[in-house]
Scaffold this motif. Structure first.
Motif, PDB file in Angstrom:
ATOM      1  N   VAL A 127       0.848  -1.190   0.000  1.00  0.00           N
ATOM      2  CA  VAL A 127       0.000   0.000   0.000  1.00  0.00           C
ATOM      3  C   VAL A 127       0.887   1.245   0.000  1.00  0.00           C
ATOM      4  CG1 VAL A 127      -1.755   1.302   1.247  1.00  0.00           C
ATOM      5  CG2 VAL A 127      -1.852  -1.195   1.212  1.00  0.00           C
ATOM      6  N   THR A 128       0.684   2.090  -1.005  1.00  0.00           N
ATOM      7  CA  THR A 128       1.455   3.331  -1.117  1.00  0.00           C
ATOM      8  C   THR A 128       0.658   4.546  -0.680  1.00  0.00           C
ATOM      9  OG1 THR A 128       0.801   3.568  -3.444  1.00  0.00           O
ATOM     10  CG2 THR A 128       2.860   2.399  -2.979  1.00  0.00           C
ATOM     11  N   GLY A 129      -0.655   4.389  -0.545  1.00  0.00           N
ATOM     12  CA  GLY A 129      -1.468   5.527  -0.125  1.00  0.00           C
ATOM     13  C   GLY A 129      -2.897   5.108   0.150  1.00  0.00           C
ATOM     14  N   VAL A 130      -3.522   5.815   1.092  1.00  0.00           N
ATOM     15  CA  VAL A 130      -4.929   5.586   1.412  1.00  0.00           C
ATOM     16  C   VAL A 130      -5.608   6.938   1.487  1.00  0.00           C
ATOM     17  CG1 VAL A 130      -6.587   4.711   3.084  1.00  0.00           C
ATOM     18  CG2 VAL A 130      -4.448   3.466   2.692  1.00  0.00           C
ATOM     19  N   GLU A 131      -6.646   7.106   0.668  1.00  0.00           N
ATOM     20  CA  GLU A 131      -7.398   8.360   0.655  1.00  0.00           C
ATOM     21  C   GLU A 131      -8.876   8.027   0.737  1.00  0.00           C
ATOM     22  OE1 GLU A 131      -7.913  12.434  -2.028  1.00  0.00           O
ATOM     23  OE2 GLU A 131      -6.363  10.968  -2.510  1.00  0.00           O
ATOM     24  N   GLY A 132      -9.441   8.304   1.900  1.00  0.00           N
ATOM     25  CA  GLY A 132     -10.842   7.962   2.096  1.00  0.00           C
ATOM     26  C   GLY A 132     -11.020   6.462   2.071  1.00  0.00           C
ATOM     27  N   ALA A 133     -11.909   6.000   1.180  1.00  0.00           N
ATOM     28  CA  ALA A 133     -12.190   4.571   1.062  1.00  0.00           C
ATOM     29  C   ALA A 133     -11.344   3.892  -0.001  1.00  0.00           C
ATOM     30  CB  ALA A 133     -13.671   4.360   0.745  1.00  0.00           C
ATOM     31  N   VAL A 134     -10.393   4.624  -0.590  1.00  0.00           N
ATOM     32  CA  VAL A 134      -9.588   4.076  -1.682  1.00  0.00           C
ATOM     33  C   VAL A 134      -8.150   3.867  -1.225  1.00  0.00           C
ATOM     34  CG1 VAL A 134      -8.761   4.409  -4.037  1.00  0.00           C
ATOM     35  CG2 VAL A 134     -11.025   5.232  -3.388  1.00  0.00           C
ATOM     36  N   ALA A 135      -7.666   2.626  -1.385  1.00  0.00           N
ATOM     37  CA  ALA A 135      -6.279   2.294  -1.076  1.00  0.00           C
ATOM     38  C   ALA A 135      -5.547   2.027  -2.388  1.00  0.00           C
ATOM     39  CB  ALA A 135      -6.206   1.065  -0.176  1.00  0.00           C
ATOM     40  N   THR A 136      -4.369   2.602  -2.545  1.00  0.00           N
ATOM     41  CA  THR A 136      -3.559   2.405  -3.747  1.00  0.00           C
ATOM     42  C   THR A 136      -2.392   1.491  -3.417  1.00  0.00           C
ATOM     43  OG1 THR A 136      -4.127   4.608  -4.566  1.00  0.00           O
ATOM     44  CG2 THR A 136      -2.224   3.527  -5.557  1.00  0.00           C
ATOM     45  N   LEU A 137      -2.229   0.436  -4.208  1.00  0.00           N
ATOM     46  CA  LEU A 137      -1.166  -0.533  -3.977  1.00  0.00           C
ATOM     47  C   LEU A 137      -0.235  -0.596  -5.181  1.00  0.00           C
ATOM     48  CD1 LEU A 137      -3.922  -1.695  -2.495  1.00  0.00           C
ATOM     49  CD2 LEU A 137      -2.450  -3.656  -2.036  1.00  0.00           C
ATOM     50  N   GLU A 138       1.038  -0.760  -4.904  1.00  0.00           N
ATOM     51  CA  GLU A 138       2.024  -0.989  -5.953  1.00  0.00           C
ATOM     52  C   GLU A 138       2.293  -2.485  -6.012  1.00  0.00           C
ATOM     53  OE1 GLU A 138       6.654   0.118  -7.121  1.00  0.00           O
ATOM     54  OE2 GLU A 138       5.678   1.055  -5.403  1.00  0.00           O
ATOM     55  N   PRO A 139       2.027  -3.127  -7.147  1.00  0.00           N
ATOM     56  CA  PRO A 139       2.196  -4.584  -7.230  1.00  0.00           C
ATOM     57  C   PRO A 139       3.652  -5.002  -7.118  1.00  0.00           C
ATOM     58  CG  PRO A 139       1.747  -3.666  -9.401  1.00  0.00           C
ATOM     59  CD  PRO A 139       1.562  -2.545  -8.424  1.00  0.00           C
ATOM     60  N   VAL A 167      -8.705  -7.342   6.332  1.00  0.00           N
ATOM     61  CA  VAL A 167      -8.264  -6.314   7.264  1.00  0.00           C
ATOM     62  C   VAL A 167      -8.207  -4.968   6.559  1.00  0.00           C
ATOM     63  CG1 VAL A 167      -6.927  -7.945   8.630  1.00  0.00           C
ATOM     64  CG2 VAL A 167      -5.836  -6.749   6.736  1.00  0.00           C
ATOM     65  N   ASP A 168      -8.145  -3.894   7.329  1.00  0.00           N
ATOM     66  CA  ASP A 168      -8.019  -2.559   6.753  1.00  0.00           C
ATOM     67  C   ASP A 168      -6.651  -2.410   6.088  1.00  0.00           C
ATOM     68  OD1 ASP A 168     -10.501  -1.421   7.404  1.00  0.00           O
ATOM     69  OD2 ASP A 168      -9.844  -1.134   9.484  1.00  0.00           O
ATOM     70  N   PHE A 169      -6.635  -1.724   4.944  1.00  0.00           N
ATOM     71  CA  PHE A 169      -5.375  -1.468   4.257  1.00  0.00           C
ATOM     72  C   PHE A 169      -4.634  -0.335   4.958  1.00  0.00           C
ATOM     73  CE2 PHE A 169      -7.928  -3.392   0.842  1.00  0.00           C
ATOM     74  CZ  PHE A 169      -7.053  -4.381   0.426  1.00  0.00           C
ATOM     75  N   GLU A 170      -3.344  -0.549   5.229  1.00  0.00           N
ATOM     76  CA  GLU A 170      -2.515   0.448   5.886  1.00  0.00           C
ATOM     77  C   GLU A 170      -1.282   0.732   5.040  1.00  0.00           C
ATOM     78  OE1 GLU A 170      -1.606  -0.392   9.974  1.00  0.00           O
ATOM     79  OE2 GLU A 170      -3.529  -1.400  10.303  1.00  0.00           O
ATOM     80  N   VAL A 171      -0.907   2.008   4.967  1.00  0.00           N
ATOM     81  CA  VAL A 171       0.246   2.414   4.162  1.00  0.00           C
ATOM     82  C   VAL A 171       1.506   1.717   4.661  1.00  0.00           C
ATOM     83  CG1 VAL A 171       1.693   4.364   3.466  1.00  0.00           C
ATOM     84  CG2 VAL A 171      -0.790   4.648   3.634  1.00  0.00           C
ATOM     85  N   GLY A 172       2.272   1.192   3.711  1.00  0.00           N
ATOM     86  CA  GLY A 172       3.525   0.545   4.023  1.00  0.00           C
ATOM     87  C   GLY A 172       3.422  -0.949   4.222  1.00  0.00           C
ATOM     88  N   LYS A 173       2.222  -1.471   4.399  1.00  0.00           N
ATOM     89  CA  LYS A 173       2.060  -2.911   4.612  1.00  0.00           C
ATOM     90  C   LYS A 173       1.834  -3.624   3.278  1.00  0.00           C
ATOM     91  CE  LYS A 173       0.460  -3.050   9.405  1.00  0.00           C
ATOM     92  NZ  LYS A 173      -0.553  -3.584  10.353  1.00  0.00           N
ATOM     93  N   THR A 174       2.168  -4.911   3.252  1.00  0.00           N
ATOM     94  CA  THR A 174       2.055  -5.731   2.045  1.00  0.00           C
ATOM     95  C   THR A 174       0.869  -6.677   2.161  1.00  0.00           C
ATOM     96  OG1 THR A 174       4.442  -5.602   1.679  1.00  0.00           O
ATOM     97  CG2 THR A 174       3.247  -7.362   0.542  1.00  0.00           C
ATOM     98  N   TYR A 175       0.133  -6.820   1.049  1.00  0.00           N
ATOM     99  CA  TYR A 175      -1.088  -7.620   1.054  1.00  0.00           C
ATOM    100  C   TYR A 175      -1.090  -8.584  -0.122  1.00  0.00           C
ATOM    101  CZ  TYR A 175      -2.752  -4.164   4.413  1.00  0.00           C
ATOM    102  OH  TYR A 175      -2.875  -3.353   5.526  1.00  0.00           O
ATOM    103  N   LEU A 176      -1.822  -9.654   0.045  1.00  0.00           N
ATOM    104  CA  LEU A 176      -2.106 -10.613  -1.016  1.00  0.00           C
ATOM    105  C   LEU A 176      -3.582 -10.473  -1.346  1.00  0.00           C
ATOM    106  CD1 LEU A 176      -0.089 -13.587   0.453  1.00  0.00           C
ATOM    107  CD2 LEU A 176       0.376 -12.528  -1.767  1.00  0.00           C
ATOM    108  N   VAL A 177      -3.883 -10.246  -2.618  1.00  0.00           N
ATOM    109  CA  VAL A 177      -5.263  -9.945  -3.014  1.00  0.00           C
ATOM    110  C   VAL A 177      -5.650 -10.781  -4.224  1.00  0.00           C
ATOM    111  CG1 VAL A 177      -6.872  -8.151  -3.767  1.00  0.00           C
ATOM    112  CG2 VAL A 177      -5.041  -7.586  -2.149  1.00  0.00           C
ATOM    113  N   ALA A 193      -0.217  -9.989   4.000  1.00  0.00           N
ATOM    114  CA  ALA A 193       0.628 -11.114   3.579  1.00  0.00           C
ATOM    115  C   ALA A 193       1.246 -11.816   4.784  1.00  0.00           C
ATOM    116  CB  ALA A 193       1.712 -10.622   2.632  1.00  0.00           C
ATOM    117  N   THR A 194       0.427 -12.544   5.509  1.00  0.00           N
ATOM    118  CA  THR A 194       0.910 -13.347   6.634  1.00  0.00           C
ATOM    119  C   THR A 194       1.515 -14.645   6.102  1.00  0.00           C
ATOM    120  OG1 THR A 194      -1.222 -14.444   6.856  1.00  0.00           O
ATOM    121  CG2 THR A 194      -0.898 -12.414   8.117  1.00  0.00           C
TER     122      THR A 194
END
Length: 206
Positions: A127-139, A167-177, A193-194
């Motif tokens: 996650v590189t940014g969260v604005e309101g209900a929109v989270a932006t991720l860099e793959p 879970v809620d998206f947080e800036v700096g954390k890595t996720y699998l989607v 990404a546990t």
């Protein structure tokens, strides 16, 4: 890619550039020939043959010179376009838009490689940014689906994300989607990404 396709279809692409001196001489000859004053015949006399008609070779040479000049001009403009493209980059980034559905209902299936493999899109991203209900991720890695520059996930779910296994998206954390039809897969198929979730993706995509 379009320029490369056009170059591959250009029959003159392999030809050497025109000789500047020879081209200049050809253009001068054409100019002298076309600017030659036409003699006015006296009454009762026919117009001289050289004045009545232009030799076909003259017009062929003129057309060839025009084509050469046009090709040189195109090459100059095209090379300038390439330079501009190199400076400006390849254009706007390609963004994949996904949504966390707001109508999640029914029972959740137990996550398995068999079910995960049916999703159209699957990736690992930060996650590189969260604005309101929109989270932006860099793959970081695309497991399924086309490669993109970034992913924008809109959370439309009206409730606690943990209730649907997301879970809620947080800036700096890595996720699998994982997602299909533009909707993010929940119920344990997407999340931070546990080691446990990573093991599921590894078992599915290798």
């Amino acid at each position: 890619e379009l320029r490369a396709l056009l170059r591959s279809a250009d029959p003159a692409d392999s030809l050497a550039p025109a000789d500047p001196e020879g081209l200049a001489a050809l253009l001068n000859q054409i100019q002298e020939d076309t600017m030659t004053e036409v003699e006015t015949p006296a009454p009762g006399q026919e117009r001289p043959e050289s004045s009545r008609t232009r030799r076909p070779l003259t017009w062929v040479a003129a057309a060839a010179a025009a084509a050469i000049v046009g090709g040189v001009g195109y090459a100059a403009v095209n090379s300038q376009g390439d330079a501009d493209s190199d400076v400006a980059g390849q254009g706007a980034p390609v963004t994949l838009a996904l949504t966390v559905p707001d109508d999640v209902s029914g029972k959740c299936a137990v996550p398995s490689p068999e079910i995960l493999s049916t999703f159209e899109v699957a990736f690992k991203g930060t996650v590189t940014g969260v604005e309101g209900a929109v989270a932006t991720l860099e793959p970081i890695e695309m497991f399924a689906g086309d490669a993109v520059d970034e992913i924008a996930i809109t959370n439309s779910f009206q409730g606690t994300p943990s209730l649907i296994g997301l879970v809620d998206f947080e800036v700096g954390k890595t996720y699998l989607v994982a997602a299909s039809d533009g909707n993010v897969g929940v119920c344990g198929f997407s999340g931070e990404a546990t080691p446990r979730l990573q093991a599921l993706y590894d078992a599915t995509f290798g």
